[in-house]
Each structure stands twice: as structure tokens, then as C-alpha cells.
Design a protein around this motif. Structure first.
Motif, mmCIF file in Angstrom:
data_model
loop_
_atom_site.group_PDB
_atom_site.id
_atom_site.type_symbol
_atom_site.label_atom_id
_atom_site.label_comp_id
_atom_site.label_asym_id
_atom_site.label_seq_id
_atom_site.Cartn_x
_atom_site.Cartn_y
_atom_site.Cartn_z
ATOM 1 N N TRP A 161 -1.167 -8.440 7.691
ATOM 2 C CA TRP A 161 -0.376 -8.432 6.645
ATOM 3 C C TRP A 161 1.201 -8.564 6.866
ATOM 4 C CZ3 TRP A 161 -3.078 -7.692 1.954
ATOM 5 C CH2 TRP A 161 -4.523 -7.388 2.176
ATOM 6 N N PHE A 168 -1.947 -11.290 -2.013
ATOM 7 C CA PHE A 168 -2.269 -10.036 -2.772
ATOM 8 C C PHE A 168 -1.134 -9.267 -3.472
ATOM 9 C CE2 PHE A 168 -6.734 -9.148 -1.012
ATOM 10 C CZ PHE A 168 -6.478 -10.052 0.026
ATOM 11 N N LYS A 223 -1.076 2.203 -7.522
ATOM 12 C CA LYS A 223 -2.173 1.470 -7.620
ATOM 13 C C LYS A 223 -2.596 0.771 -6.378
ATOM 14 C CE LYS A 223 -2.415 0.664 -12.418
ATOM 15 N NZ LYS A 223 -2.422 -0.354 -13.787
ATOM 16 N N ASP A 224 -3.907 0.571 -6.103
ATOM 17 C CA ASP A 224 -4.384 -0.588 -4.828
ATOM 18 C C ASP A 224 -4.076 -1.771 -5.081
ATOM 19 O OD1 ASP A 224 -7.804 1.083 -5.161
ATOM 20 O OD2 ASP A 224 -5.935 1.760 -4.310
ATOM 21 N N ARG A 225 -3.909 -2.440 -3.528
ATOM 22 C CA ARG A 225 -3.568 -3.679 -3.342
ATOM 23 C C ARG A 225 -4.592 -4.609 -4.039
ATOM 24 N NH1 ARG A 225 -1.071 -5.000 2.312
ATOM 25 N NH2 ARG A 225 -0.004 -3.061 1.662
ATOM 26 N N MET A 226 -4.320 -5.611 -4.773
ATOM 27 C CA MET A 226 -5.340 -6.412 -5.498
ATOM 28 C C MET A 226 -5.183 -7.855 -4.983
ATOM 29 S SD MET A 226 -6.708 -4.150 -7.218
ATOM 30 C CE MET A 226 -7.802 -5.063 -8.359
ATOM 31 N N GLN A 258 0.415 -5.590 -5.213
ATOM 32 C CA GLN A 258 0.382 -4.105 -5.337
ATOM 33 C C GLN A 258 1.478 -3.588 -6.323
ATOM 34 O OE1 GLN A 258 0.329 -1.832 -1.812
ATOM 35 N NE2 GLN A 258 -0.890 -0.161 -2.664
#
Length: 123
Positions: free
Chosen positions: A113, A37, A43-46, A39
């Protein structure tokens, strides 16, 4: 206790390449899906990419298809993300993640994570 440690980030010019690595410990690695992912601040983690437990299925977000490649070496408890043809918009902190269930769908939620590794792409 599951631990994930990423490495391989850095500063690279647009068009360049990096290889991210994530070493897992604390449980059997080979029976769990792995994901990457990213980030950016504010902003949000993508989701970027994921791979199933055996490595037979891989998934990518549309913006990185054809440029990034995910792979895993179960003998080394390591998942990789090869980043090619990098663009400034790829700049982010990249996180490795794994799931809490064995042989799960790589597109399902992730439970563990790493601390992240910074990738910066200059124009």
C-alpha cells in the motif's frame, strides 16, 4: 522492497475533476495488478477500482462507474485514477495498492500500500 507513492489529491468543488497518480518501485511493475481504495475517518478502507497487469481489464465499485477511470502506463511504472464529476461523498484518503502475486485477479487481496493522498470535494 515495493514502494508506492501517490500524488494528485487536493481540494476541488463538486463537479470538478482530479487525476491521481501512483508510481511504483522496487520490482517489475508491468506484471502485477493495481488497485485504488479509499477511506474516510472511522470507516473501513473500501475498494474503488482495479486494473489487471496488462490494462485490458478494469473494475469499479458501483458508485464511481461512469465517473472514474483507471489506467496504467507500464513504461512509467505508474497507475492513474481519473476522477470526474466529483461529489462530496467522494471525499476520502485514496490509496494505491498492488498484489504480491504476478498476473493476479485484480479483485483478490492486495499486499502493498501507498501512504495515501487526500481528496476533498466541497459542495
Amino acid at each position: 522492497q515495493v514502494q508506492l507513492v501517490e500524488s494528485g489529491g487536493g481540494l476541488v468543488q463538486a463537479g470538478g475533476s482530479l487525476r491521481l497518480s501512483c508510481v511504483a518501485s522496487g520490482r517489475t511493475f508491468s506484471t502485477y495488478a493495481m488497485g485504488w481504495f479509499r477511506q474516510v475517518p472511522g470507516k473501513d478502507r473500501m475498494f474503488v477500482s482495479a486494473i489487471n497487469w496488462s490494462g485490458s481489464r478494469t473494475y469499479y465499485t458501483e458508485s464511481v462507474k461512469g465517473r472514474f477511470t483507471i489506467s496504467r502506463d507500464n513504461a512509467k511504472n505508474t497507475v492513474y485514477l481519473q476522477l470526474n464529476s466529483l461529489k462530496p461523498e467522494d471525499t476520502a484518503v485514496y490509496y494505491c495498492a498492488t498484489q504480491g502475486v504476478q498476473a493476479g485477479n485484480p479483485l483478490d487481496a492486495y499486499d502493498y500500500w501507498g501512504q495515501g493522498t487526500q481528496v476533498t470535494v466541497s459542495s
